[in-house]
Design a protein around this motif. Structure first.
Motif, short mmCIF file in Angstrom:
data_model
loop_
_atom_site.label_atom_id
_atom_site.label_comp_id
_atom_site.label_asym_id
_atom_site.label_seq_id
_atom_site.Cartn_x
_atom_site.Cartn_y
_atom_site.Cartn_z
N ARG A 5 25.59 -23.84 -31.99
CA ARG A 5 26.83 -24.61 -32.02
C ARG A 5 27.39 -24.74 -33.44
N LEU A 6 26.51 -24.85 -34.41
CA LEU A 6 26.96 -24.92 -35.80
C LEU A 6 27.67 -23.62 -36.16
N ASP A 51 31.91 -33.75 -39.44
CA ASP A 51 33.22 -34.18 -39.94
C ASP A 51 34.05 -33.00 -40.41
N ILE A 52 33.45 -32.12 -41.17
CA ILE A 52 34.18 -30.96 -41.70
C ILE A 52 34.59 -30.00 -40.59
N LEU A 53 33.74 -29.84 -39.60
CA LEU A 53 34.02 -28.91 -38.51
C LEU A 53 34.81 -29.54 -37.37
N HIS A 54 35.09 -30.84 -37.50
CA HIS A 54 35.87 -31.59 -36.49
C HIS A 54 35.24 -31.52 -35.10
N VAL A 55 33.93 -31.73 -35.07
CA VAL A 55 33.19 -31.84 -33.82
C VAL A 55 32.31 -33.08 -33.92
N SER A 56 31.74 -33.50 -32.81
CA SER A 56 30.86 -34.66 -32.85
C SER A 56 29.42 -34.22 -33.13
N THR A 57 28.65 -35.14 -33.67
CA THR A 57 27.23 -34.83 -33.88
C THR A 57 26.54 -34.64 -32.53
N ASP A 58 26.97 -35.38 -31.52
CA ASP A 58 26.39 -35.21 -30.19
C ASP A 58 26.63 -33.79 -29.66
N TRP A 59 27.82 -33.26 -29.91
CA TRP A 59 28.11 -31.89 -29.47
C TRP A 59 27.24 -30.90 -30.25
N LEU A 60 27.14 -31.06 -31.56
CA LEU A 60 26.31 -30.16 -32.36
C LEU A 60 24.86 -30.17 -31.88
N LEU A 61 24.37 -31.34 -31.52
CA LEU A 61 22.97 -31.48 -31.10
C LEU A 61 22.75 -31.08 -29.64
N ARG A 63 23.85 -32.76 -27.02
CA ARG A 63 23.74 -33.93 -26.13
C ARG A 63 24.91 -34.01 -25.17
N VAL A 64 26.05 -33.45 -25.56
CA VAL A 64 27.21 -33.37 -24.68
C VAL A 64 27.75 -31.95 -24.74
N ASP A 65 28.37 -31.53 -23.66
CA ASP A 65 28.93 -30.18 -23.61
C ASP A 65 30.42 -30.14 -23.90
N ASP A 66 31.07 -31.27 -23.82
CA ASP A 66 32.51 -31.32 -24.04
C ASP A 66 32.82 -31.57 -25.50
N VAL A 67 33.68 -30.71 -26.03
CA VAL A 67 34.19 -30.96 -27.37
C VAL A 67 35.44 -31.79 -27.15
N ASP A 73 38.78 -26.57 -30.79
CA ASP A 73 39.47 -25.40 -31.31
C ASP A 73 39.40 -24.34 -30.23
N ALA A 74 40.34 -23.47 -30.20
CA ALA A 74 40.34 -22.41 -29.19
C ALA A 74 39.07 -21.58 -29.26
N ALA A 75 38.60 -21.29 -30.46
CA ALA A 75 37.40 -20.47 -30.58
C ALA A 75 36.16 -21.21 -30.11
N VAL A 76 36.10 -22.53 -30.32
CA VAL A 76 34.95 -23.30 -29.86
C VAL A 76 34.91 -23.32 -28.34
N THR A 77 36.05 -23.49 -27.72
CA THR A 77 36.10 -23.54 -26.27
C THR A 77 36.06 -22.15 -25.65
N GLY A 78 36.18 -21.12 -26.48
CA GLY A 78 36.01 -19.77 -25.98
C GLY A 78 37.29 -19.00 -25.74
N ALA A 79 38.43 -19.59 -25.98
CA ALA A 79 39.69 -18.95 -25.62
C ALA A 79 40.00 -17.72 -26.45
N ASN A 80 39.81 -17.76 -27.74
CA ASN A 80 40.20 -16.65 -28.61
C ASN A 80 39.03 -16.05 -29.37
N ARG A 81 37.87 -15.99 -28.76
CA ARG A 81 36.71 -15.45 -29.46
C ARG A 81 36.84 -13.94 -29.60
N THR A 82 36.40 -13.44 -30.73
CA THR A 82 36.43 -12.00 -30.96
C THR A 82 35.13 -11.39 -30.47
N LEU A 83 35.12 -10.08 -30.39
CA LEU A 83 33.90 -9.39 -30.00
C LEU A 83 32.79 -9.65 -31.00
#
Length: 148
Positions: A5-6, A51-61, A63-67, A73-83
Motif C-alpha cells: 500500500r505504501l 499525511d504526505i500521501l493523503h491516505v489514512s494510517t489505517d489504510w496503509l496498515l 485495517r480498512v480497504d476504503d481510501v 487518487d485514481a491510481a490508488v483506486t486502480g482507475a489509471n494504473r499503468t502496466l
C-alpha cells in the motif's frame, strides 16, 4: 500489506522513493526497506507518510480497504494504473525486486536490450536442454529460519 500500500500510494502521488524520502527526512534506502517489507516505520514516520500521501494510517496498515474520498487518487483506486504499476504490484519476492530494480525506470532502449538478453538465455537453455529449476528465494529461506 503496508509495503504494497505504501508503494501504491507513493506512485499514485507520482513520487519516487527518493522524493518521498526527502519529504519525510529519511533516505531512499529506508523507504525501499518499508516497501520491500524489510522493516516497518515507527508510528511517527507512519503518520508522516500517511499525511504526505493523503491516505489514512489505517489504510496503509490494511485495517480498512476504503481510501476516504478526501484521499482517493485514481491510481490508488486502480482507475489509471499503468502496466508498470501492475507489474510492480506483482513483485512480492525481494529477489525479484532486486533483479528488476531500475528496470521500470530504464529507457525503452535499455528495456529492449534486457529483454533480448533474457530471450537469448531462455533459447540457449532450451537448446542445451537445461531444465529450469526454482531454488528457494532469499525471502523463503529467511522466513523458514524465522519459523524454526
Amino acid at each position: 500489506m503496508l509495503s504494497q500500500r505504501l508503494r501504491t500510494a507513493r506512485r499514485a502521488k507520482g513520487l519516487t522513493q527518493e522524493e518521498l524520502a526527502e519529504k519525510v527526512r529519511t533516505t531512499k534506502g529506508t523507504i525501499s526497506n518499508y516497501e520491500n517489507n524489510h522493516s516497518s516505520p515507527p508510528n511517527e514516520m507512519l503518520t508522516q507518510l500517511a499525511d504526505i500521501l493523503h491516505v489514512s494510517t489505517d489504510w496503509l496498515l490494511g485495517r480498512v480497504d476504503d481510501v476516504s474520498a478526501a484521499s482517493a487518487d485514481a491510481a490508488v483506486t486502480g482507475a489509471n494504473r499503468t502496466l508498470d504499476d501492475l507489474l510492480q504490484e506483482k513483485i512480492d519476492d525481494p529477489d525479484d525486486y532486486y533483479f528488476l530494480d531500475g528496470y521500470l525506470e530504464a529507457s525503452e532502449e535499455e528495456k529492449k536490450e534486457i529483454r533480448r538478453y533474457w530471450y537469448d538465455l531462455k533459447k540457449q537453455m532450451k537448446i542445451q536442454r537445461v531444465k529450469e529449476s526454482r531454488p528457494p528465494s532469499l525471502y523463503d529461506i529467511t522466513e523458514k529460519r524465522k519459523n524454526e
